[in-house]
Enzyme design. Sequence first.
Site, mmCIF file in Angstrom:
data_model
loop_
_atom_site.group_PDB
_atom_site.id
_atom_site.type_symbol
_atom_site.label_atom_id
_atom_site.label_comp_id
_atom_site.label_asym_id
_atom_site.label_seq_id
_atom_site.Cartn_x
_atom_site.Cartn_y
_atom_site.Cartn_z
ATOM 1 N N HIS A 50 -9.605 0.108 7.709
ATOM 2 C CA HIS A 50 -8.145 0.452 7.889
ATOM 3 C C HIS A 50 -7.907 1.784 8.295
ATOM 4 C CE1 HIS A 50 -3.940 0.332 6.125
ATOM 5 N NE2 HIS A 50 -3.862 -0.437 6.967
ATOM 6 N N HIS A 92 0.102 4.876 13.271
ATOM 7 C CA HIS A 92 0.894 3.718 12.738
ATOM 8 C C HIS A 92 2.344 3.895 12.735
ATOM 9 C CE1 HIS A 92 2.638 1.452 9.460
ATOM 10 N NE2 HIS A 92 1.608 0.595 9.657
#
Length: 349
Positions: A50, A92
């Site tokens: 991740h 992100h």
Amino acid sequence: MGGVKYCLPLLLLSLLIAECASRPLYTLPSLAKSGTKKPLQTSRPFNVAHRGANGEFPEETAPSYMRAIEEGADFIESDILSTKDGVLICHHDVNLDDTTDVADHKEFADRKRTYEVQGMNMTGFFTVDFTLEELKTLGAKQRYPFRDQQYNGKFPIITLDEYIAIALDATRVVGIYPEIKNPVFINQQVKWADDWLKQPIFIQSFAATSLVYISNMTDSPKVFLIDDVTILTEDTNKTYAEITSDKYLDYIKPYVVGIGPWKDTIVPVDNNRLTTPTDLVARAHSRNLQVHPYTYRNENQFLHSGFHQDAYLEYDYWINKIGVDGLFTDFTGSLHNFQELTSPLPKLQ
Ligand SMILES: *[C@@H]1O[C@H](CO)[C@@H](O)[C@H](O)[C@H]1NC(C)=O
Ligand SMILES: *[C@@H]1O[C@H](CO)[C@@H](O)[C@H](O)[C@H]1NC(C)=O
Ligand SMILES: *[C@@H]1O[C@H](CO)[C@@H](O)[C@H](O)[C@H]1NC(C)=O
């Protein structure tokens, strides 16, 4: 395409009993192109790094991805955003405030803006107000104060192309797992049929409309992400109950190979303790959809109390009891060590 049956070995360390699960096949059209490299393993749930090894390095930077590959990631995961000049980058947040040193760059002080993001006014420095050249002068930083801060400011934001190259450069086959957000702009920018197919890929999105939109552009496997139970989908304003219903799973099934739910919706948590698992995994598996929950994090502040501050117990529960097919983890190394201990891969000669 049918379900494949396999058993994971009993983990002696824990009291949990391993179960034989009926799992979807790992359908990855690009697997055939592994050439002479050690292929992607498909016998155990995927280790999805991740934002790279972001437990150790600032998220979505080259060292974060390279560390994750070193530590055994099957896939490296990223988010895709655009710069002012239309270059796709791995980042992100839509703003730069929490994950870069932009606040220390006086020359950009006038770039502060307020935009409405997901129904709320947000003030800060946004990727779309910086050219790639400008963004490259910023240093990425660790998001969480309780993680290693020593790399702050040392590594730049990388482009989508640089991210793909990191996976392609690995000495074994490593897949990519990019998240697409905006249904139109980003999807038009990406050369879907080009570099992407030289390595295994899952394309992920919380926006079903994005996955449907690109379905005619690429056969690459797609995963529908599912947010917390209280959150409405951004693109279609649907509730959690609606998008996890049998009817909706039947609707989305032709477009995707799996779902990626927030893990606390699969096994609801009450007062930091896990409660009875829902039937979402069983209903997904019965439709031949894989389940890749997110996000696994080793630190005590993220582990639920039943796991007694032991990340291996959490992995054991999700892999052997719940029967997931992939795990998004901030700590690829710990998931890899757990899998090597409990379910080692056959050695190549
Ligand atoms: C955001 O700020 C603008 C300008 O002050 C205002 O018109 C708008 O209603 C605000 N939006 C939200 C969601 O608060
Ligand atoms: C994909 O293409 C087919 C055939 O041209 C068409 O019938 C279908 O509506 C398209 N799907 C989407 C999601 O655009
Ligand atoms: C989204 O749906 C909720 C009810 O589920 C409703 O209250 C809200 O007004 C809707 N928002 C939009 C933008 O349609």
